[in-house]
Design a protein around this motif. Structure first.
Motif, PDB file in Angstrom:
ATOM      1  N   SER A  85      20.632 -36.284 -15.597  1.00 44.82           N
ATOM      2  CA  SER A  85      21.039 -37.662 -15.269  1.00 44.82           C
ATOM      3  C   SER A  85      20.646 -38.671 -16.341  1.00 44.82           C
ATOM      4  CB  SER A  85      20.414 -38.080 -13.936  1.00 44.82           C
ATOM      5  OG  SER A  85      18.999 -38.136 -14.032  1.00 44.82           O
ATOM      6  N   SER A  86      19.669 -38.353 -17.175  1.00 46.73           N
ATOM      7  CA  SER A  86      19.163 -39.337 -18.138  1.00 46.73           C
ATOM      8  C   SER A  86      20.235 -39.915 -19.067  1.00 46.73           C
ATOM      9  CB  SER A  86      18.021 -38.726 -18.960  1.00 46.73           C
ATOM     10  OG  SER A  86      16.896 -38.484 -18.153  1.00 46.73           O
ATOM     11  N   PRO A  87      21.119 -39.094 -19.661  1.00 41.96           N
ATOM     12  CA  PRO A  87      22.132 -39.687 -20.547  1.00 41.96           C
ATOM     13  C   PRO A  87      23.130 -40.596 -19.832  1.00 41.96           C
ATOM     14  CG  PRO A  87      21.910 -37.314 -20.933  1.00 41.96           C
ATOM     15  CD  PRO A  87      21.178 -37.621 -19.664  1.00 41.96           C
ATOM     16  N   GLY A 118      20.456 -53.505 -11.608  1.00 40.73           N
ATOM     17  CA  GLY A 118      19.918 -53.745 -10.274  1.00 40.73           C
ATOM     18  C   GLY A 118      20.691 -53.015  -9.199  1.00 40.73           C
ATOM     19  N   ARG A 119      22.018 -53.086  -9.262  1.00 44.84           N
ATOM     20  CA  ARG A 119      22.839 -52.403  -8.264  1.00 44.84           C
ATOM     21  C   ARG A 119      22.668 -50.892  -8.370  1.00 44.84           C
ATOM     22  NH1 ARG A 119      28.997 -54.097  -8.268  1.00 44.84           N
ATOM     23  NH2 ARG A 119      27.944 -56.087  -7.902  1.00 44.84           N
ATOM     24  N   THR A 120      22.567 -50.382  -9.598  1.00 47.32           N
ATOM     25  CA  THR A 120      22.362 -48.947  -9.795  1.00 47.32           C
ATOM     26  C   THR A 120      21.046 -48.502  -9.170  1.00 47.32           C
ATOM     27  OG1 THR A 120      23.631 -48.966 -11.864  1.00 47.32           O
ATOM     28  CG2 THR A 120      22.108 -47.134 -11.529  1.00 47.32           C
ATOM     29  N   ALA A 121      19.974 -49.259  -9.410  1.00 48.08           N
ATOM     30  CA  ALA A 121      18.658 -48.891  -8.877  1.00 48.08           C
ATOM     31  C   ALA A 121      18.642 -48.956  -7.348  1.00 48.08           C
ATOM     32  CB  ALA A 121      17.586 -49.793  -9.459  1.00 48.08           C
ATOM     33  N   PRO A 152      16.959 -42.749 -12.317  1.00 45.56           N
ATOM     34  CA  PRO A 152      17.244 -44.122 -12.734  1.00 45.56           C
ATOM     35  C   PRO A 152      16.204 -45.135 -12.249  1.00 45.56           C
ATOM     36  CG  PRO A 152      19.248 -43.067 -12.006  1.00 45.56           C
ATOM     37  CD  PRO A 152      18.128 -42.136 -11.660  1.00 45.56           C
ATOM     38  N   LEU A 153      15.601 -44.913 -11.084  1.00 43.94           N
ATOM     39  CA  LEU A 153      14.561 -45.820 -10.604  1.00 43.94           C
ATOM     40  C   LEU A 153      13.392 -45.871 -11.579  1.00 43.94           C
ATOM     41  CD1 LEU A 153      14.466 -44.818  -6.829  1.00 43.94           C
ATOM     42  CD2 LEU A 153      15.270 -46.988  -7.753  1.00 43.94           C
TER      43      LEU A 153
END
Length: 251
Positions: free
Chosen positions: A66-68, A80-83, A119-120
């Motif tokens: 998920s990192s890339p 913000g919405r992603t987190a 992602p958090l």
């Protein structure tokens, strides 16, 4: 008025830093709780240590995969919405893990929980670095790392109170992820945007520049994952009790 505005900005900045650190500390509690909990459950099911180790490896593999994608998600949907979405998805995936109780279904689910919690962690660190005043950045990052470590320590300690059987430990983790999202929602409007930097550097291009640092991180991460996932199994194999209940509560 010129003097009041900087003070107000500083207050908002410190409030945002505090909110981000609170968010990631709660996230660390849920993560720290899940590793020994799932290892204990698999051991009670008679699963071999090899399968327990492979199952535990799915979460960090989810981190890697998920990192890339995190920069693209942050630019497209907003950091913000992603987190916030990832906090909600983490609670859902942990609930599915508690509901299935199946070693084979846990492989994709543990991969998913790694993918949605990563992602958090990444975005919170970016926010803290961006918000911290340059003169105090090192000190703030030290506090940030210390509180995360305390969260990882608090997760297994929660098992002393709620045990390792049934829904109670899973509900603690699910509640932690929900609370994590609540803390983030309170400060998300004050957080800086995570935009793409003007100078691009690929992962492969960065590796030769910091190969020693990356090697140290790999060794430290491997040791941490092994301790979190396999040390509980090792202890119970040699007769150390899980301490499902507090000794002082036994009659």
């Amino acid at each position: 008025m010129d003097r009041v505005e900087p003070k107000r900005d500083d207050t908002m900045q410190w409030a945002a830093i505090t909110g981000v650190i609170a968010t990631v500390s709660v996230f660390a509690i849920a993560q720290g709780l899940s590793y020994p909990l799932l290892s204990f459950i698999l051991q009670r099911q008679g699963v071999s240590p090899v399968m327990i180790g492979l199952s535990a490896a799915m979460t960090p593999i989810g981190f890697i995969v998920s990192s890339p994608l995190i920069p693209s998600l942050a630019r497209r949907f907003g950091a913000g919405r992603t987190a916030l979405t990832c906090a909600a998805l983490s609670a859902v995936v942990l609930a599915l893990i508690g509901w299935t109780q199946n070693v084979y279904l846990w492989f994709p689910l543990r991969f998913l929980i790694g993918a949605v919690t990563n992602p958090l962690y990444v975005l919170s660190e970016i926010w803290v670095i961006a918000l911290a005043p340059p003169a105090r950045r090192g000190r703030i990052m030290g506090v940030y790392s210390t509180i995360i470590s305390a969260g990882f320590a608090a997760g297994p300690l929660c098992l002393l109170a709620v045990g390792t059987e049934g829904w109670p430990p899973f509900l603690v983790g699910i509640s932690a992820f929900i609370f994590c999202g609540g803390c983030l929602a309170l400060v998300v409007g004050r957080l800086p945007k995570v935009d793409e930097a003007g100078h691009r550097l690929s992962v492969m291009g960065f590796m030769p520049l910091a190969w020693l640092l990356l090697s140290a991180v790999i060794v430290a991460a491997g040791f941490e994952q092994a301790v979190l996932a396999l040390l509980p199994v090792y202890g119970t194999h040699y007769g150390i009790a899980e301490n499902r209940n507090r000794p002082c509560c036994r009659r």
